[in-house]
Design an enzyme around this catalytic site. Structure first.
Site, PDB file in Angstrom:
ATOM      1  N   GLY A  82      23.600  41.802  17.088  1.00 15.54           N
ATOM      2  CA  GLY A  82      23.353  40.823  16.833  1.00 15.54           C
ATOM      3  C   GLY A  82      23.929  38.997  18.222  1.00 15.54           C
ATOM      4  N   SER A  83      23.425  39.715  19.169  1.00 14.32           N
ATOM      5  CA  SER A  83      24.113  38.901  20.240  1.00 14.32           C
ATOM      6  C   SER A  83      22.813  37.815  20.175  1.00 14.32           C
ATOM      7  CB  SER A  83      24.061  39.405  21.726  1.00 14.32           C
ATOM      8  OG  SER A  83      23.700  38.964  22.560  1.00 14.32           O
TER       9      SER A  83
END
Ligand SMILES: Cc1ncc(COP(=O)(O)O)c(C=O)c1O
Length: 322
Positions: A82-83
């Protein structure tokens, strides 16, 4: 200091987000925290108008310029599934017409959601690896593959937290002066260290005495502080000065009291902070970074760490899409 500041501000940058972000008063949050609360402000980097916004846009503006000078046509970076950094790197590649390879650790939601969905939308080549420790080798392999295809890779370390990336954050600090904002304290979410390094160095460069407090989303306080200090010293040297000259008047302050179960694992304090900010100000923070940073701010206010006449600025680093 004036020469170093001029060098910083004249660094080549790709113009991804043209406007400075607003600073707003958090008057209703102050009220909710009681009569002894300090004056609270928020710097809205969540509103940076590129690729979903957030602190990573500021870093990528300088990193992309560095990559361009190196003749690159492919950006490679890594992060968790989910960066936010990966998402902004994907958007940067799209805007420049470059290829982007993202090495992301974790389990990909199927169908993709949040940042991962945008990574795909921006056209990035996403490669999932099981663990954090698998990322470096996968990025190296991707770089070799790009070179074999006669293209030029540029590998960006996790979070874009290089001295150049941190300079992107440092360049944001003079915006406070333009808005006549002189905080005594700046509190923000910290993880790979570049944001904090940039803010500390930026304060030193403009002569601000603000005490920068990085609330860790995952890292132990001591290791994070050491990394932040190394980044600041590398920036000082890169700007033509000496190590130690951009550290400012306060010790590097990192707070790991809000980490709880670790990266991406929420805590009751983080949930309370998110709810309180939303219901007093209509401002949303993300659960991985912003919520823990706001929980750290609220804990300090409740512990009476600040005086009523102090100004405490919460630097909103974005991340809502996650
Ligand atoms: C929304 C958000 N806030 C804060 C941070 C922390 O910034 P840094 O990695 O520069 O410490 C990150 C990235 O890791 C982020 O995505």
């Amino acid at each position: 200091m004036a020469t170093a500041l001029a060098t910083l501000m004249s660094k080549p940058a790709v113009d991804l987000a043209r406007h400075r972000t607003p600073v707003e008063r958090l008057a209703r949050l102050e009220q909710a925290l009681g009569p002894d609360a300090p004056r609270l402000l928020v710097k809205r980097d969540d509103l940076l108008a590129f690729g979903g916004g957030g602190n990573k846009v500021r870093k990528l503006q300088l990193i992309a310029a560095e990559a361009r000078r190196a003749g690159a046509d492919t950006l490679i970076t890594c992060g968790a599934v989910g960066s936010n950094h990966a998402r902004v790197t994907a958007a940067t590649g799209a805007a420049l017409g470059w290829r982007v390879i993202l090495v992301l650790n974790g389990v990909a939601p199927d169908p993709p959601t949040g940042n991962l969905r945008l990574d795909h939308l921006f056209g990035a080549d996403v490669r999932i690896v099981p663990r954090r420790e698998d990322r470096a080798a996968a990025m190296e392999a991707a770089a070799d593959e790009v070179r074999r295809a006669d293209h030029v890779p540029f590998v960006i370390p996790v979070g874009g937290s290089t001295p150049v990336g941190a300079m992107g954050m440092a360049r944001a600090v003079p915006e406070l002066g333009m808005d006549r904002v002189t905080p005594d304290v700046i509190i923000h979410a910290s993880s790979s260290g570049g944001t904090q390094a940039g803010l500390v160095a930026g304060c030193a460069l403009v002569g601000s005495r603000a005490h920068v407090i990085g609330v860790s989303a995952d890292e132990p306080a001591e290791a994070l502080a050491t990394h932040v200090e190394q980044l600041i010293d590398s920036m000082a040297v890169a700007l033509g000065g000496r190590a130690g000259t951009l550290l400012g008047p306060h010790p590097i302050t990192t707070d790991d009291s809000q980490v709880g179960g670790g990266y991406g694992v929420s805590t009751p304090a983080a949930t309370e902070a998110t709810t309180l900010l939303a219901r007093t100000e209509g401002i949303v923070i993300d659960s991985v970074y912003g919520a823990k940073a706001m929980a750290g701010l609220i804990a300090r206010v409740r512990a009476g760490t600040f005086t009523k006449d102090q100004t405490v600025l919460f630097w909103h680093t974005g991340g809502l899409i996650g």
